[in-house]
Motif scaffolding. Sequence first.
Motif, mmCIF file in Angstrom:
data_model
loop_
_atom_site.group_PDB
_atom_site.id
_atom_site.type_symbol
_atom_site.label_atom_id
_atom_site.label_comp_id
_atom_site.label_asym_id
_atom_site.label_seq_id
_atom_site.Cartn_x
_atom_site.Cartn_y
_atom_site.Cartn_z
ATOM 1 N N GLY A 25 0.805 -1.210 0.000
ATOM 2 C CA GLY A 25 0.000 0.000 0.000
ATOM 3 C C GLY A 25 0.837 1.258 0.000
ATOM 4 O O GLY A 25 0.497 2.249 0.651
ATOM 5 N N LEU A 26 1.939 1.232 -0.726
ATOM 6 C CA LEU A 26 2.872 2.354 -0.719
ATOM 7 C C LEU A 26 3.199 2.831 -2.132
ATOM 8 O O LEU A 26 3.249 2.045 -3.069
ATOM 9 N N ARG B 16 6.427 4.413 -3.738
ATOM 10 C CA ARG B 16 7.839 4.570 -3.405
ATOM 11 C C ARG B 16 8.486 5.467 -4.450
ATOM 12 O O ARG B 16 8.386 5.195 -5.643
ATOM 13 N N ASN C 264 8.565 6.792 1.049
ATOM 14 C CA ASN C 264 7.473 5.827 0.966
ATOM 15 C C ASN C 264 6.190 6.498 1.431
ATOM 16 O O ASN C 264 6.037 6.800 2.619
ATOM 17 N N ARG D 61 2.160 6.380 2.008
ATOM 18 C CA ARG D 61 1.027 5.465 2.104
ATOM 19 C C ARG D 61 -0.028 5.889 1.096
ATOM 20 O O ARG D 61 -0.389 7.066 1.017
ATOM 21 N N TRP E 102 -2.914 7.705 2.583
ATOM 22 C CA TRP E 102 -2.637 9.105 2.894
ATOM 23 C C TRP E 102 -2.703 9.955 1.636
ATOM 24 O O TRP E 102 -3.296 11.043 1.636
ATOM 25 N N GLU F 289 5.123 12.457 8.535
ATOM 26 C CA GLU F 289 4.092 12.716 7.537
ATOM 27 C C GLU F 289 3.451 14.080 7.754
ATOM 28 O O GLU F 289 2.842 14.342 8.772
#
Length: 122
Positions: free
Chosen positions: A21-22, A24, A34, A36, A39, A114
């Motif tokens: 679920g990233l 990169r 990285n 999310r 997010w 974040e």
Amino acid sequence: MAMTRVATHRPQKLAVDRAAGLLRISWVDGHTSNFRLAWLRAVCPCATCAEAKRTADADPLRLIVGPGPSAAVTGAELVGNYALRIIWADGHDGGIYGFSGLRASCPCAECGGEAPALLQVE
Ligand SMILES: [Zn+2]
Ligand SMILES: [Zn+2]
């Protein structure tokens, strides 16, 4: 090759890791971020999402029931050389994520975690 501030905001490699679920991003200065996907979807900078956030802020009693927007990614494409467009599995594709904003929001410990700020295209 001269190092400039702008050059560090250019990605060398982009990869979506669906299992983790990233998103990169390997930057040209060697840094790796990285993000999310959940997010990224939550901070989608498109006009529709910005309006939805304004509406929610204006009415704090509004209860949002049900699952959040999809954080599954169908694809991603470069917008010029300054931004990334993410196409979500539910068809949403209006969000354009500027690389300088992404780099400024890098969630790694070194960069300070974040950032909640919306991503600006510069
Ligand atoms: Zn959006
Ligand atoms: Zn970082």
